[in-house]
Scaffold this motif. Structure first.
Motif, PDB file in Angstrom:
ATOM      1  N   ASN A   2      75.054 -39.716 -50.277  1.00 59.48           N
ATOM      2  CA  ASN A   2      76.209 -40.191 -50.304  1.00 59.48           C
ATOM      3  C   ASN A   2      76.190 -41.349 -51.524  1.00 59.48           C
ATOM      4  O   ASN A   2      75.459 -41.809 -52.018  1.00 59.48           O
ATOM      5  N   ASN A   3      77.138 -41.560 -52.647  1.00 57.57           N
ATOM      6  CA  ASN A   3      77.110 -42.396 -53.611  1.00 57.57           C
ATOM      7  C   ASN A   3      78.254 -43.673 -53.043  1.00 57.57           C
ATOM      8  O   ASN A   3      78.995 -43.639 -52.506  1.00 57.57           O
ATOM      9  N   VAL A  17      82.409 -45.420 -51.690  1.00 54.99           N
ATOM     10  CA  VAL A  17      81.648 -44.463 -51.263  1.00 54.99           C
ATOM     11  C   VAL A  17      82.487 -43.322 -51.103  1.00 54.99           C
ATOM     12  O   VAL A  17      83.386 -43.249 -50.358  1.00 54.99           O
ATOM     13  N   GLU A  18      81.956 -42.379 -51.683  1.00 58.40           N
ATOM     14  CA  GLU A  18      82.156 -40.408 -51.354  1.00 58.40           C
ATOM     15  C   GLU A  18      81.002 -39.861 -50.989  1.00 58.40           C
ATOM     16  O   GLU A  18      79.443 -40.598 -50.948  1.00 58.40           O
ATOM     17  N   ASN A  19      80.892 -39.151 -50.369  1.00 58.83           N
ATOM     18  CA  ASN A  19      79.945 -38.343 -49.970  1.00 58.83           C
ATOM     19  C   ASN A  19      80.046 -36.717 -50.573  1.00 58.83           C
ATOM     20  O   ASN A  19      79.305 -35.861 -49.770  1.00 58.83           O
ATOM     21  N   THR A  24      84.737 -41.594 -47.627  1.00 58.21           N
ATOM     22  CA  THR A  24      84.732 -42.275 -47.033  1.00 58.21           C
ATOM     23  C   THR A  24      84.479 -43.599 -46.010  1.00 58.21           C
ATOM     24  O   THR A  24      84.927 -43.595 -45.135  1.00 58.21           O
ATOM     25  N   GLN A  25      84.615 -45.083 -47.119  1.00 60.79           N
ATOM     26  CA  GLN A  25      84.189 -45.933 -47.162  1.00 60.79           C
ATOM     27  C   GLN A  25      84.739 -46.576 -47.777  1.00 60.79           C
ATOM     28  O   GLN A  25      84.336 -45.898 -49.287  1.00 60.79           O
ATOM     29  N   MET A  26      85.101 -48.022 -47.831  1.00 55.85           N
ATOM     30  CA  MET A  26      84.948 -48.958 -48.860  1.00 55.85           C
ATOM     31  C   MET A  26      84.726 -50.141 -48.420  1.00 55.85           C
ATOM     32  O   MET A  26      85.179 -50.023 -46.789  1.00 55.85           O
ATOM     33  N   GLY A  35      71.372 -46.829 -47.734  1.00 59.26           N
ATOM     34  CA  GLY A  35      70.464 -45.431 -47.829  1.00 59.26           C
ATOM     35  C   GLY A  35      72.193 -44.798 -48.581  1.00 59.26           C
ATOM     36  O   GLY A  35      72.084 -43.797 -48.501  1.00 59.26           O
ATOM     37  N   ILE A  36      72.387 -45.250 -49.474  1.00 55.33           N
ATOM     38  CA  ILE A  36      73.560 -44.980 -50.713  1.00 55.33           C
ATOM     39  C   ILE A  36      73.214 -44.963 -51.809  1.00 55.33           C
ATOM     40  O   ILE A  36      72.228 -46.166 -52.749  1.00 55.33           O
ATOM     41  N   ASN A  37      73.418 -44.341 -52.666  1.00 52.30           N
ATOM     42  CA  ASN A  37      72.764 -44.384 -54.666  1.00 52.30           C
ATOM     43  C   ASN A  37      74.288 -44.844 -54.859  1.00 52.30           C
ATOM     44  O   ASN A  37      74.563 -44.778 -54.838  1.00 52.30           O
ATOM     45  N   ILE A  38      73.794 -45.590 -55.758  1.00 55.17           N
ATOM     46  CA  ILE A  38      74.877 -47.031 -56.088  1.00 55.17           C
ATOM     47  C   ILE A  38      75.336 -45.648 -57.895  1.00 55.17           C
ATOM     48  O   ILE A  38      74.155 -45.165 -58.911  1.00 55.17           O
TER      49      ILE A  38
END
Length: 156
Positions: A2-3, A17-19, A24-26, A35-38
């Motif tokens: 996820n980014n 956020v996208e997968n 997938t999320q804001m 656990g998410i990459n910037i």
């Protein structure tokens, strides 16, 4: 993987956020998800561009792949939110009726509050049965601002 990437907007700093396939999320940048990459991906850039067009009154619908994570009931509620036209509102009771359980207004409220992709899935368009603004993750002033943008640009 996820980014996420953050943008300053007229309603504050928003993380998208996208997968790799879908949004997938804001979030309102209050807490960095683990656990998410910037990483500002093409999809995140496209989502930001469409949000900026929405904020300026130039966009009424979004053309993005969405993949919110939630229960079957939450998914039904969120699908129903996508059917509320730009510039219009529904009550929690209206949404409960749309998902097949007129008595589920409180459960609809809970599902609405768990919407992980606000604005794109327009939970801000849901109001109390008495017409009052109630509950919004970004605060009622943000909800009011989003509804005001839509009201001003509804007929454009």
């Amino acid at each position: 993987m996820n980014n996420i990437f953050y943008y300053e907007t007229i309603i504050g700093k928003i993380g998208i956020v996208e997968n790799g396939i879908a949004i997938t999320q804001m979030n309102f940048a209050r807490k960095m998800p683990e656990g998410i990459n910037i990483n500002e991906t093409v999809l995140i850039k496209k989502a930001n561009m469409q949000l900026q067009e929405y904020f300026s009154g130039k966009r009424k619908t979004f053309d993005l792949p969405l993949a919110p994570s939630g229960t079957e009931f939450q998914q039904k509620v969120w699908s129903s939110l996508l059917e509320i036209p730009y510039g219009k509102t529904n009550s929690y009771k209206d949404i409960a009726k749309n998902v097949g359980n007129i008595n589920a207004a409180r459960a609809v409220g809970m599902a609405n509050s768990k919407n992980p992709i606000f604005i794109l899935i327009p939970c801000h368009r849901v109001i109390g049965a008495n017409g009052k603004l109630v509950g919004y993750a970004g605060g009622l002033s943000v909800k009011e601002k989003l509804l005001e943008i839509e009201k001003q640009n509804e007929n454009n």
